[in-house]
Each structure stands twice: as structure tokens, then as C-alpha cells.
Enzyme design. Structure first.
Site, PDB file in Angstrom:
ATOM      1  N   THR A  95      40.714 -23.838  -3.856  1.00 33.84           N
ATOM      2  CA  THR A  95      42.070 -23.898  -3.557  1.00 33.84           C
ATOM      3  C   THR A  95      42.826 -22.567  -3.864  1.00 33.84           C
ATOM      4  O   THR A  95      42.612 -22.157  -4.751  1.00 33.84           O
ATOM      5  CB  THR A  95      42.748 -25.149  -4.132  1.00 33.84           C
ATOM      6  OG1 THR A  95      42.277 -26.440  -3.724  1.00 33.84           O
ATOM      7  CG2 THR A  95      44.283 -25.279  -3.733  1.00 33.84           C
ATOM      8  N   ILE A 131      39.919 -21.535  -8.271  1.00 36.06           N
ATOM      9  CA  ILE A 131      41.309 -21.066  -8.132  1.00 36.06           C
ATOM     10  C   ILE A 131      40.965 -19.630  -6.863  1.00 36.06           C
ATOM     11  O   ILE A 131      40.409 -18.873  -7.487  1.00 36.06           O
ATOM     12  CB  ILE A 131      42.201 -20.532  -8.953  1.00 36.06           C
ATOM     13  CG1 ILE A 131      42.525 -21.983  -9.803  1.00 36.06           C
ATOM     14  CG2 ILE A 131      43.415 -19.798  -8.408  1.00 36.06           C
ATOM     15  CD1 ILE A 131      43.148 -23.009  -9.113  1.00 36.06           C
ATOM     16  N   LYS A 132      41.551 -19.795  -5.706  1.00 36.03           N
ATOM     17  CA  LYS A 132      41.126 -18.752  -4.753  1.00 36.03           C
ATOM     18  C   LYS A 132      42.248 -17.707  -4.953  1.00 36.03           C
ATOM     19  O   LYS A 132      43.282 -18.027  -4.845  1.00 36.03           O
ATOM     20  CB  LYS A 132      41.112 -19.066  -3.358  1.00 36.03           C
ATOM     21  CG  LYS A 132      39.667 -19.658  -2.866  1.00 36.03           C
ATOM     22  CD  LYS A 132      39.667 -20.019  -1.480  1.00 36.03           C
ATOM     23  CE  LYS A 132      39.255 -18.890  -0.540  1.00 36.03           C
ATOM     24  NZ  LYS A 132      39.187 -19.275   0.834  1.00 36.03           N
ATOM     25  N   LEU A 133      41.881 -16.650  -5.082  1.00 35.39           N
ATOM     26  CA  LEU A 133      42.659 -15.250  -5.232  1.00 35.39           C
ATOM     27  C   LEU A 133      42.332 -14.245  -4.476  1.00 35.39           C
ATOM     28  O   LEU A 133      41.351 -13.758  -4.158  1.00 35.39           O
ATOM     29  CB  LEU A 133      42.813 -14.649  -6.714  1.00 35.39           C
ATOM     30  CG  LEU A 133      43.144 -16.024  -7.747  1.00 35.39           C
ATOM     31  CD1 LEU A 133      42.667 -15.252  -9.151  1.00 35.39           C
ATOM     32  CD2 LEU A 133      44.604 -16.028  -7.976  1.00 35.39           C
TER      33      LEU A 133
END
Length: 316
Positions: A95, A131-133
Site C-alpha cells: 500500500t 509500505i510503498k515509498l
């Protein structure tokens, strides 16, 4: 003879790049990845209407401030779609953090923590979420902080070796080096056509994979952004590949012998000194393709985030 999809699964973890649950049910991937563009697309699917209503109700319960409500609704919707997807996969959901925060380490850390809390409040352990960054310097530093808190990260919009090296040195769980968008840039610049072997996106992932393995980095390499099945076949053996449902279906429908291309030979070399921020920024700037594609990718996700929030605002 077995199809290419089934053979690929023997040595590469297959990840579906979609927010569409029906597509996930069909292709049965291990993991799934989403981004603001895929969430915007998913939000128009009729079966997701109740999720939008739930996100709106949640946002209203959290704050009386309209701007805060919009932000909370967008975060909640991303998690609600992730929860639906998690019902149909054994692995992890990625996400993405709001791309507008791509140059603010602290804001990305705070958003990552918030998304994880929303998942945990829904009964999902943080080990099932990535967690997509964005792979800016600030994004990589945010990933380093979150990893130390036990929150695994997926560093995306990765187009250069400097980005890949900095991610490994930061100890992030996974990177998503893009293939197709690199090919797009070179085709537009040179006018040439490329085979799977000469494809600059394929060559980029192969170089990163080899570097990680020979220096003993544990960061998972997950090739992303594919334009055709040839690129996927040319990266058989990569740790993971995240692929759109239409290309996964194409692999399922194709029979033939699939050879493993990427192999970890188990030999490790001494690691170089850590890349400094100055070196990272200079190396990225020297790479015109990566500089342009990173900026373009962030802008594109911001456009779709704004569209999604506009649609949510109309319901608040």
C-alpha cells in the site's frame, strides 16, 4: 507441456499489480501491489462502492475538518481495498504512501505508521503489509526508519543503480525496479526497437539483482512495470515479479520451455563504503532517464491521488 506462468512460479514469486479483486481471484498470485493509479481505477468498480461509503463514514468519525476528512478517507480506502485483496492472497499487500510526501522523510514515516495502524485495527498483522515509498533520498531514509520499527517497505519508482544501492544500504525489505518505463524512455529517445535481451529495463534489473546477490544484500528484488511477456521471461529467476493481470493471463495461455535466467551463485564480495547523500544526488542527476522518470512517476501518482480525493470530497 506446461504453460509459462506455472514454470515461472517454480523459481520466482508472482505478484499481481492490480487493485481488482476479481483479477486476483483469477490469476492467484502470492502477493499483490497497489498504487494511487490502481486505487483510482479500482474505486470505479461497482463492487467497491460499499468500501468508499465505509471510508467516508470513517473519515467523518475522525475529524470535523474537511481537508483532514479527505486525507483520512483516502488512507482508509487504500487499506479497505488492501483488506479485500488480502482475503485472496497468502502473502503481502503493498500500500503506497501519498506521493505528495515524496520529499518529506518525517511525513512519509508518519503516513507509513498510520497505514499500518489502520491494518492492525482491522486485524491484519504488519508482517502482511509493505509500505510503498518513492525511491527519493527522503523516501529511502523513511524506509530505513520504518524498517527499524519492524514495518517492512517496498521502495518503488526505482530507475537507477544509485537508487538500488542506497535502498540495499538502508536495509529496506524490497525494491521495485521498473522495467517498461525505462524501455519507454529509450525508445522515445533513440527510435530503436529492442529485444528482450537488449531491453535497457531488463538489463537494469539484471545488474541490480547480480549486485545484491554478490554483495549479500537481503533486500528482495521485485521487477515491475512490464510492457510485454518477453521482459518477464528475460527476468525469470528474479526474487519476485509484479505483473499486470493481462500479462499474467498471457503467460498462462502460452506453452513452451521456460529457462531460468537470474541465478544467485552464492559468491559474496566485500561491500563498498556507504553511498552518501551527495553521491546519491549526483549519480541520480547524471542519469537523465532515471531523473526524468522518477519525477514523472511522482507527478503521475500525484495527479491520480488528487483525482481520487476529489471524488471522495464530493461524497463528504
Amino acid at each position: 507441456m506446461a504453460n509459462l506462468f506455472d514454470q515461472l512460479k517454480e523459481f520466482t514469486t508472482i505478484v499481481a499489480d492490480t487493485g481488482d479483486v476479481e483479477a486476483i481471484k483469477s490469476v492467484k498470485p502470492y502477493d499483490a501491489t497497489t498504487n494511487p493509479s490502481l486505487l483510482l481505477k479500482a474505486s470505479t468498480i461497482p463492487q467497491y462502492a460499499p468500501l468508499i461509503d465505509e471510508a467516508i463514514a470513517y473519515a467523518k468519525s475522525q475529524s470535523g475538518d474537511k481537508a483532514q476528512q479527505i486525507e483520512d478517507a483516502a488512507d482508509k480506502l487504500a487499506v479497505l481495498i488492501g483488506l479485500e485483496i488480502l482475503k485472496h492472497i497468502p502473502g503481502k499487500i503493498s500500500t503506497e504512501v501519498d506521493a505528495r510526501l515524496s520529499f518529506d522523510t518525517e511525513a512519509m514515516v508518519q503516513k507509513g505508521r498510520k497505514l499500518i495502524k489502520l491494518y492492525e485495527d482491522a486485524g491484519i498483522a504488519k508482517d502482511r503489509v509493505l509500505i510503498k515509498l518513492a525511491s527519493t533520498w527522503e523516501g529511502i531514509k523513511a524506509g530505513e526508519i520504518l524498517e527499524k520499527e519492524g514495518i517492512n517497505c517496498n521502495l518503488t519508482l526505482l530507475f537507477s543503480f544509485a537508487q538500488a544501492r542506497a535502498c540495499a544500504e538502508a536495509g529496506v525489505f524490497l525494491i521495485s525496479p521498473f522495467v517498461g518505463r525505462i524501455l519507454d524512455w529509450y525508445k522515445a529517445k533513440t527510435g530503436e526497437t529492442y529485444t528482450a535481451e537488449t531491453d535497457p529495463g531488463v538489463q537494469s534489473v539484471r545488474k541490480i539483482y547480480a549486485y545484491y546477490k554478490e554483495h549479500g544484500y537481503k533486500t528482495v528484488v521485485m521487477g515491475a512495470s512490464f510492457r510485454n511477456t518477453g521482459e518477464i521471461i528475460a527476468l525469470a529467476g528474479c526474487d519476485r515479479l509484479t505483473v499486470s493481470p493481462n500479462l499474467l493471463e498471457e503467460l498462462k495461455a502460452t506453452e513452451g520451455k521456460l529457462e531460468r535466467v537470474l541465478v544467485d551463485n552464492g559468491v559474496t564480495k566485500q561491500r563498498p563504503p556507504l553511498l552518501t547523500e551527495k553521491e546519491f544526488r549526483f549519480d541520480l542527476n547524471e542519469d537523465a532517464m532515471a531523473t526524468e522518470k522518477l519525477a514523472e512517476g511522482i507527478r503521475g501518482f500525484v495527479v491520480d491521488q488528487n483525482k481520487l480525493e476529489k471524488a471522495l470530497a464530493e461524497k463528504l
